[in-house]
Design a protein around this motif. Structure first.
Motif, PDB file in Angstrom:
ATOM      1  N   ASP A  46      48.448  55.647  43.823  1.00  0.00           N
ATOM      2  CA  ASP A  46      47.963  55.774  44.081  1.00  0.00           C
ATOM      3  C   ASP A  46      46.237  54.952  43.759  1.00  0.00           C
ATOM      4  O   ASP A  46      45.702  54.782  44.639  1.00  0.00           O
ATOM      5  N   TYR A  47      46.363  54.926  42.682  1.00  0.00           N
ATOM      6  CA  TYR A  47      44.999  54.190  41.964  1.00  0.00           C
ATOM      7  C   TYR A  47      45.510  52.840  40.392  1.00  0.00           C
ATOM      8  O   TYR A  47      46.637  52.928  40.284  1.00  0.00           O
ATOM      9  N   ILE A  48      44.355  52.750  40.402  1.00  0.00           N
ATOM     10  CA  ILE A  48      44.418  51.366  39.742  1.00  0.00           C
ATOM     11  C   ILE A  48      42.751  51.920  38.542  1.00  0.00           C
ATOM     12  O   ILE A  48      42.173  52.037  39.007  1.00  0.00           O
ATOM     13  N   VAL A  49      43.457  51.042  37.581  1.00  0.00           N
ATOM     14  CA  VAL A  49      42.375  51.913  36.885  1.00  0.00           C
ATOM     15  C   VAL A  49      41.482  50.464  36.323  1.00  0.00           C
ATOM     16  O   VAL A  49      42.001  49.294  35.845  1.00  0.00           O
ATOM     17  N   LEU A  50      40.150  50.679  36.536  1.00  0.00           N
ATOM     18  CA  LEU A  50      38.902  49.282  36.323  1.00  0.00           C
ATOM     19  C   LEU A  50      38.212  49.404  34.685  1.00  0.00           C
ATOM     20  O   LEU A  50      37.918  49.740  34.430  1.00  0.00           O
ATOM     21  N   ASP A  51      38.679  48.261  34.158  1.00  0.00           N
ATOM     22  CA  ASP A  51      37.456  48.612  32.472  1.00  0.00           C
ATOM     23  C   ASP A  51      36.741  47.556  32.870  1.00  0.00           C
ATOM     24  O   ASP A  51      36.264  47.006  33.494  1.00  0.00           O
ATOM     25  N   VAL A  52      35.728  48.440  33.302  1.00  0.00           N
ATOM     26  CA  VAL A  52      34.085  48.387  33.826  1.00  0.00           C
ATOM     27  C   VAL A  52      33.114  48.268  32.156  1.00  0.00           C
ATOM     28  O   VAL A  52      31.989  48.236  33.194  1.00  0.00           O
ATOM     29  N   THR A  53      33.031  48.167  31.493  1.00  0.00           N
ATOM     30  CA  THR A  53      32.474  48.105  30.611  1.00  0.00           C
ATOM     31  C   THR A  53      31.199  46.887  30.612  1.00  0.00           C
ATOM     32  O   THR A  53      30.136  46.876  30.279  1.00  0.00           O
ATOM     33  N   GLU A  54      31.718  45.737  30.967  1.00  0.00           N
ATOM     34  CA  GLU A  54      30.658  44.414  31.495  1.00  0.00           C
ATOM     35  C   GLU A  54      30.192  44.932  32.563  1.00  0.00           C
ATOM     36  O   GLU A  54      29.348  43.772  33.146  1.00  0.00           O
ATOM     37  N   ALA A  55      29.985  45.820  33.315  1.00  0.00           N
ATOM     38  CA  ALA A  55      29.494  45.708  34.261  1.00  0.00           C
ATOM     39  C   ALA A  55      28.899  47.172  34.601  1.00  0.00           C
ATOM     40  O   ALA A  55      29.081  48.304  35.503  1.00  0.00           O
ATOM     41  N   GLY A  76      39.180  38.891  48.631  1.00  0.00           N
ATOM     42  CA  GLY A  76      37.915  38.165  48.668  1.00  0.00           C
ATOM     43  C   GLY A  76      37.434  36.483  48.776  1.00  0.00           C
ATOM     44  O   GLY A  76      38.208  35.459  48.173  1.00  0.00           O
ATOM     45  N   ALA A  77      36.292  36.642  48.305  1.00  0.00           N
ATOM     46  CA  ALA A  77      35.710  35.375  48.429  1.00  0.00           C
ATOM     47  C   ALA A  77      36.131  35.275  46.709  1.00  0.00           C
ATOM     48  O   ALA A  77      35.434  33.163  46.413  1.00  0.00           O
ATOM     49  N   THR A  78      36.414  35.666  45.557  1.00  0.00           N
ATOM     50  CA  THR A  78      36.262  35.569  44.157  1.00  0.00           C
ATOM     51  C   THR A  78      38.470  35.489  44.131  1.00  0.00           C
ATOM     52  O   THR A  78      38.816  34.269  43.823  1.00  0.00           O
ATOM     53  N   ILE A  79      39.111  37.067  44.511  1.00  0.00           N
ATOM     54  CA  ILE A  79      40.079  36.513  44.041  1.00  0.00           C
ATOM     55  C   ILE A  79      40.993  36.373  45.195  1.00  0.00           C
ATOM     56  O   ILE A  79      40.616  37.255  46.662  1.00  0.00           O
ATOM     57  N   ASP A  80      41.763  34.377  45.520  1.00  0.00           N
ATOM     58  CA  ASP A  80      42.279  34.678  46.874  1.00  0.00           C
ATOM     59  C   ASP A  80      44.172  35.333  47.035  1.00  0.00           C
ATOM     60  O   ASP A  80      44.669  35.866  45.796  1.00  0.00           O
ATOM     61  N   ILE A  81      44.690  35.695  47.778  1.00  0.00           N
ATOM     62  CA  ILE A  81      45.909  35.951  48.039  1.00  0.00           C
ATOM     63  C   ILE A  81      46.827  35.129  46.546  1.00  0.00           C
ATOM     64  O   ILE A  81      47.725  35.933  46.071  1.00  0.00           O
ATOM     65  N   GLY A 106      29.872  41.521  41.667  1.00  0.00           N
ATOM     66  CA  GLY A 106      29.844  40.313  40.401  1.00  0.00           C
ATOM     67  C   GLY A 106      30.709  39.481  39.463  1.00  0.00           C
ATOM     68  O   GLY A 106      30.526  38.846  38.998  1.00  0.00           O
ATOM     69  N   ARG A 107      31.283  40.815  39.094  1.00  0.00           N
ATOM     70  CA  ARG A 107      31.839  40.193  37.538  1.00  0.00           C
ATOM     71  C   ARG A 107      33.472  40.575  37.168  1.00  0.00           C
ATOM     72  O   ARG A 107      33.568  41.988  37.971  1.00  0.00           O
ATOM     73  N   ALA A 156      48.786  39.206  31.066  1.00  0.00           N
ATOM     74  CA  ALA A 156      47.646  39.031  31.722  1.00  0.00           C
ATOM     75  C   ALA A 156      47.752  40.362  33.288  1.00  0.00           C
ATOM     76  O   ALA A 156      48.579  40.277  33.314  1.00  0.00           O
ATOM     77  N   ALA A 157      46.414  40.896  33.796  1.00  0.00           N
ATOM     78  CA  ALA A 157      46.179  41.721  33.869  1.00  0.00           C
ATOM     79  C   ALA A 157      45.380  41.939  35.401  1.00  0.00           C
ATOM     80  O   ALA A 157      45.591  40.486  35.802  1.00  0.00           O
ATOM     81  N   GLY A 158      46.069  42.298  36.939  1.00  0.00           N
ATOM     82  CA  GLY A 158      45.170  42.014  37.782  1.00  0.00           C
ATOM     83  C   GLY A 158      43.943  42.615  36.952  1.00  0.00           C
ATOM     84  O   GLY A 158      43.565  42.637  36.659  1.00  0.00           O
ATOM     85  N   GLU A 159      43.022  41.757  38.451  1.00  0.00           N
ATOM     86  CA  GLU A 159      41.683  41.579  38.385  1.00  0.00           C
ATOM     87  C   GLU A 159      40.795  42.066  39.430  1.00  0.00           C
ATOM     88  O   GLU A 159      41.166  41.909  40.640  1.00  0.00           O
ATOM     89  N   ALA A 160      39.676  42.739  39.731  1.00  0.00           N
ATOM     90  CA  ALA A 160      39.102  42.999  40.888  1.00  0.00           C
ATOM     91  C   ALA A 160      37.483  42.691  40.525  1.00  0.00           C
ATOM     92  O   ALA A 160      37.345  42.449  39.424  1.00  0.00           O
ATOM     93  N   VAL A 161      36.574  42.697  41.391  1.00  0.00           N
ATOM     94  CA  VAL A 161      35.525  41.754  40.731  1.00  0.00           C
ATOM     95  C   VAL A 161      34.488  43.215  41.570  1.00  0.00           C
ATOM     96  O   VAL A 161      34.589  43.434  42.551  1.00  0.00           O
TER      97      VAL A 161
END
Length: 380
Positions: free
Chosen positions: A324-333, A346-351, A312-313, A304-309
């Motif tokens: 310096d960089y992270i790549v995200l799969d934004v296919t669904e965004a 933040g509001a979705t992903i806490d510490i 809203g997805r 399992a990997a980290g996630e970003a919002v």
């Protein structure tokens, strides 16, 4: 590797008022002060201090201390001399304790700044006593007893001898530290409390402290005279396994700086640890492990990997977290554009979630937040 459209590449959605940094750390000082009051309310007969070491747990010692002082905090704990000198400059009349104790060569500067070392060895006690004699006064200090951590502190069995040896200083606090306070049913908690009470009996009239963040919530209520919360002040959960009673303090966003299309089988990042199994839209954000985002949040097969919002997805990290960089799969965004801000905390992903996905702890996440972020303080 595919190229996104020209229109998408030039749509940066920028605002001249926004920071030029590609990461934005927002600290809610009102929430911080509210957490301090909430913790204080759990022990109405005790004073509530605050641990502000490690640059205020990564959020900025100056801003954190000023907010807490305005809320009524009068006692602060730091790790070392330099943090103590900073605390003294920020809070000239506060009590400031230094966990390191009398580190070699630091005695004169500790005394000059009016700091109180947490003394835990005969050598420290002798040095502090001798320095006080040379200055013509009894210097203040905490006496630290080790009831199970085996890091710093006198053995409780030596409390009588320590009390006799401490006649040349002015003890202002007797303290110890839990090793399993996050586990309320751990038998060691009761044993530590008993050992601490036995040691404390040799210092009548001296204030006592044992409860850090999780200790505040133990069923035994080992609040004594002074609480010294740290992690919980900053929104971390002091009661793992139960709902977090604290208010979030920190949010973290990063900007999308590049978008591209990947074909099946194309890899991302160093060593190609992740490969696309479908046509994928990828977004690169301007934050990495140099900014405190754990490399252990890297995506790999079966892990399992980290996630970003994004819009809203939830969008997974793909490939290795780099400096310096992270790549995200934004296919669904599909609405994601270059220049957009995405949520990392933040509001979705806490510490706790970010830490869990990276197989670390929230304390590490907080204290490693990088200095390259723009910092915005709100609520205070």
């Amino acid at each position: 590797m595919g190229i996104v459209s020209t229109a998408e590449r030039i749509d940066a959605r920028t605002d001249p008022a926004e920071p030029v940094e590609t990461g934005l750390l927002t600290v809610d000082l009102g929430a911080l002060a509210g957490n301090w009051r909430k913790l204080a309310s759990r022990a109405p007969g005790a004073e509530c201090g605050a641990v502000v070491k490690a640059d205020g747990y990564g959020l900025g010692q100056a801003a954190v201390m000023r907010a807490l002082a305005r809320a009524g905090c009068e006692t602060f704990f730091v790790a070392n001399l330099l943090e103590g000198e900073t605390a003294r400059a920020l809070a000239p009349h506060a009590d400031v304790y230094v966990f390191d104790g009398v580190a070699p060569g630091c005695g004169p500067r500790l005394a000059a700044a009016g700091l109180r070392p947490c003394i835990g060895s005969a050598a420290e006690l002798a040095e502090w006593t001798a320095l006080g004699a040379a200055l013509g006064r009894r210097l203040e200090a905490a006496i630290h007893f080790d009831t199970g951590m085996n890091r710093l502190g006198f053995a409780p069995a030596d409390a009588s001898a320590v009390a006799e040896a401490a006649v040349g200083i002015e003890p202002t606090l007797i303290m110890s530290h839990f090793l399993s306070a996050q586990l309320p049913d751990a038998p060691v908690n009761a044993r530590q409390i008993a050992d601490f009470l036995a040691a404390r009996a040799h210092f009548p009239g001296v204030a006592a402290s044992m409860a850090a963040s999780s200790g505040v919530f133990l069923p035994q209520r080992p609040h004594f005279d002074l609480l010294r919360p740290g992690y919980a002040l900053y929104g971390g959960n002091p009661t793992p396994g139960a709902e977090n009673p604290m208010t979030p303090v920190v949010s973290l966003s990063a900007r999308i700086i590049s978008l591209r299309a990947l074909g099946v089988g194309e890899t991302v990042g160093y060593d190609g640890v992740w490969a696309a199994t479908r046509p994928t839209r990828a977004a690169t954000i301007g934050a990495g492990y140099a900014d405190g985002l754990p490399i252990s949040a890297t995506a790999a097969p079966g892990k399992a990997a980290g996630e970003a919002v994004v819009g809203g997805r939830r969008c997974a990290f793909i490939g290795r977290v780099s400096m310096d960089y992270i790549v995200l799969d934004v296919t669904e965004a599909p609405e994601a554009r270059r220049g957009d801000w995405v949520e990392l905390l933040g509001a979705t992903i806490d510490i706790e979630e970010l830490a869990g996905r990276a197989r670390t702890i929230g304390y590490e996440v907080l204290t490693r937040l990088g200095r390259r972020y723009a910092r915005r303080y709100v609520g205070g």
